[in-house]
Design a protein around this motif. Structure first.
Motif, PDB file in Angstrom:
ATOM      1  N   ALA A   1      -0.356 -50.979  10.845  1.00  0.00           N
ATOM      2  CA  ALA A   1       0.777 -50.184  11.332  1.00  0.00           C
ATOM      3  C   ALA A   1       2.101 -50.879  11.029  1.00  0.00           C
ATOM      4  O   ALA A   1       3.087 -50.227  10.658  1.00  0.00           O
ATOM      5  N   ASP A   2       2.130 -52.205  11.163  1.00  0.00           N
ATOM      6  CA  ASP A   2       3.367 -52.936  10.854  1.00  0.00           C
ATOM      7  C   ASP A   2       3.708 -52.829   9.367  1.00  0.00           C
ATOM      8  O   ASP A   2       4.886 -52.742   8.995  1.00  0.00           O
ATOM      9  N   LEU A   3       2.671 -52.846   8.524  1.00  0.00           N
ATOM     10  CA  LEU A   3       2.911 -52.666   7.086  1.00  0.00           C
ATOM     11  C   LEU A   3       3.527 -51.299   6.820  1.00  0.00           C
ATOM     12  O   LEU A   3       4.485 -51.172   6.041  1.00  0.00           O
ATOM     13  N   ARG A   4       3.018 -50.258   7.482  1.00  0.00           N
ATOM     14  CA  ARG A   4       3.566 -48.921   7.279  1.00  0.00           C
ATOM     15  C   ARG A   4       4.985 -48.832   7.828  1.00  0.00           C
ATOM     16  O   ARG A   4       5.840 -48.158   7.246  1.00  0.00           O
TER      17      ARG A   4
ATOM     18  N   GLY B   1      14.226 -45.760   4.485  1.00  0.00           N
ATOM     19  CA  GLY B   1      15.248 -46.039   5.498  1.00  0.00           C
ATOM     20  C   GLY B   1      14.917 -45.475   6.869  1.00  0.00           C
ATOM     21  O   GLY B   1      15.814 -45.229   7.672  1.00  0.00           O
ATOM     22  N   ILE B   2      13.624 -45.304   7.163  1.00  0.00           N
ATOM     23  CA  ILE B   2      13.182 -44.776   8.458  1.00  0.00           C
ATOM     24  C   ILE B   2      12.651 -45.936   9.290  1.00  0.00           C
ATOM     25  O   ILE B   2      11.666 -46.582   8.925  1.00  0.00           O
ATOM     26  N   ARG B   3      13.315 -46.214  10.396  1.00  0.00           N
ATOM     27  CA  ARG B   3      12.904 -47.316  11.268  1.00  0.00           C
ATOM     28  C   ARG B   3      11.908 -46.796  12.303  1.00  0.00           C
ATOM     29  O   ARG B   3      12.136 -45.784  12.959  1.00  0.00           O
ATOM     30  N   VAL B   4      10.813 -47.526  12.429  1.00  0.00           N
ATOM     31  CA  VAL B   4       9.781 -47.198  13.412  1.00  0.00           C
ATOM     32  C   VAL B   4       9.616 -48.418  14.311  1.00  0.00           C
ATOM     33  O   VAL B   4       8.823 -49.326  14.006  1.00  0.00           O
TER      34      VAL B   4
ATOM     35  N   PHE C   1       6.624 -40.478   6.169  1.00  0.00           N
ATOM     36  CA  PHE C   1       7.057 -41.551   7.064  1.00  0.00           C
ATOM     37  C   PHE C   1       7.649 -41.010   8.365  1.00  0.00           C
ATOM     38  O   PHE C   1       7.601 -41.688   9.388  1.00  0.00           O
ATOM     39  N   ARG C   2       8.199 -39.795   8.322  1.00  0.00           N
ATOM     40  CA  ARG C   2       8.639 -39.185   9.575  1.00  0.00           C
ATOM     41  C   ARG C   2       7.446 -38.857  10.458  1.00  0.00           C
ATOM     42  O   ARG C   2       7.523 -38.971  11.690  1.00  0.00           O
ATOM     43  N   LEU C   3       6.351 -38.447   9.842  1.00  0.00           N
ATOM     44  CA  LEU C   3       5.127 -38.231  10.597  1.00  0.00           C
ATOM     45  C   LEU C   3       4.648 -39.545  11.208  1.00  0.00           C
ATOM     46  O   LEU C   3       4.216 -39.585  12.372  1.00  0.00           O
TER      47      LEU C   3
END
Length: 427
Positions: A73-76, A85-88, A201-203
């Motif tokens: 998950a951290d890799l994704r 440019g999507i921060r999770v 990546f938004r998903l």
């Protein structure tokens, strides 16, 4: 023609757009072909491991597998930030490395972020796979259609139709139809491939990002730790003021009065004047010692100059019990973290000396897993507890300011093991 359209029609803009589309297709292909199968693999292994928890085997395999899920998950998260440019943001709860296997397993399974990771695995292997693969399909699949239109249909459609999408290729006319479909797909890819990768990546963010309730709880915890830090600072200032007033200030006032008396007795009674001078000298030495101790209590100079390890060694030398100190720190933490760790160790050692009845103490400091880990062990009578307003409760509040944790193992009869962990990086 608007500005964006003019930019796309410009030679440089067209090249940049083509590069962006091709990059989105390649990245989507990498996600679909390399990374996403790991999601399915980790899902299967984790489900099996959790199912084996009642048998005891899962207690040892589950923490490692959940750690692997977190790494995936951290890799994704990193790819989402770097590519689109999507921060999770992650919101994992800190679990002491010294926790027993069953404690660690159930603590991880109760962590909302870990549960989100587990929900993300099947989503990533299904909807995530589709959204990652589509950019590659829209960009690379048209190559086959163009090849069929150029004549490749002859060797592949000799005895039966060759299907390209929904077009059955049996001759040159149908091959041109396949080429037309390929052109439509390529135009769709040129327009939507980057958007589809962003949608992937938004998903990921929608599933992995903490919800509003958890963010609210996080704000509440931070507010409480900030209030504790402010209260601790205020109490520390009151202690310093009290120590100055009752200690060094009183001695300096007495010394001033003695010197005034010496001035009057210097000619009439030299012996008495010498005695008062001796007392004034002793008072000045005592006041200096008290000021030195006060400064030591605020921020030890050795801590600022030589770091946490040497500061704890110096602290151990001043205790009335033998203390063995082991330090493995390849660098230094930030000054506030070092200060909090030093005074936490000081409080724990002071408690052990006063209340444990121990004959020997051991302190171990090292950095592992992104956290400063400190263990203090004594061979005393045991029975130490964080509850009841003890000094350990103050240590827990001090560490909580830095998202640190305190764990105490102190069975009756001893020994007592106090573990402190503070997430930090070393420089």
């Amino acid at each position: 023609m608007d500005t964006q359209t003019r930019q796309d029609h410009a030679p440089g803009g067209a090249r940049d757009r083509a590069r962006e589309v091709l990059l989105a297709a390649v990245r989507g292909l990498v996600l679909a072909a390399v990374l996403l199968p790991f999601s399915l693999l980790m899902l299967i292994l984790t489900v099996v491991s959790v199912a084996l928890v009642p048998l005891g085997v899962g207690l040892f395999t589950t923490p490692a597998l959940l750690g692997g899920v977190r790494a995936l998950a951290d890799l994704r998260r990193g790819l989402a930030d770097e590519w689109c440019g999507i921060r999770v943001p992650p919101a994992y709860r800190h679990i002491p490395a010294s926790a027993k296997p069953w404690t660690r397993t159930f603590a991880q399974l109760r962590d909302p972020q870990v549960r989100r990771d587990l929900v993300w695995l099947p989503v990533d292997a299904t909807a995530g796979f589709v959204t990652a693969l589509l950019p590659a399909v829209l960009v690379f699949y048209p190559v086959e259609g163009f090849a069929l239109a150029a004549g490749l249909w002859r060797p592949v459609a000799r005895t039966e139709p060759y299907w390209y999408g929904f077009v059955p290729v049996t001759g040159q006319a149908s091959a041109l139809g396949a080429g037309a479909l390929a052109l439509v797909l390529l135009l769709a890819g040129a327009r939507y491939a980057p958007r589809l990768l962003t949608a992937h990546f938004r998903l990921t963010r929608a599933v992995l990002a903490p919800g509003a309730a958890e963010l609210t709880e996080r704000v509440r915890v931070l507010t409480e730790t900030r209030r504790d830090a402010v209260d601790s600072s205020a109490a520390e200032l009151r202690r310093i003021e009290r120590d100055l007033h009752d200690g060094a200030q009183a001695r300096l006032v007495a010394m001033g009065m003695d010197l005034g008396t010496v001035e009057m007795l210097l000619d009439r009674d030299p012996e008495q004047a010498r005695e008062l001078l001796r007392r004034a000298r002793q008072s000045s030495a005592d006041a200096l010692e008290e000021l030195r101790d006060l400064v030591q209590g605020i921020h030890p100079p050795v801590l600022a100059e030589r770091g946490l390890g040497d500061a704890v060694r110096a602290l151990a030398l001043r205790l009335p019990l033998p203390v063995e100190v082991s330090v493995e720190l390849p660098g230094r933490a930030e000054a506030p973290v070092e200060s909090a760790a030093y005074f936490a160790v000081s409080e724990v050692l002071t408690n052990a000396v006063k209340h444990s009845g121990a004959e020997r103490l051991t302190v171990d400091l090292h950095h592992a897993g992104g956290a400063l880990r400190i263990t203090v062990t004594d061979d005393g009578r045991g029975g130490a507890s964080v509850a009841g307003g003890s000094g350990l409760a103050g240590v827990e509040r001090r560490l909580g300011t830095f998202d640190g944790v305190l764990a105490v193992s102190s069975p009756a009869g001893g020994p007592t093991l106090v573990t402190m962990e503070i997430p930090c990086a070393l420089s």
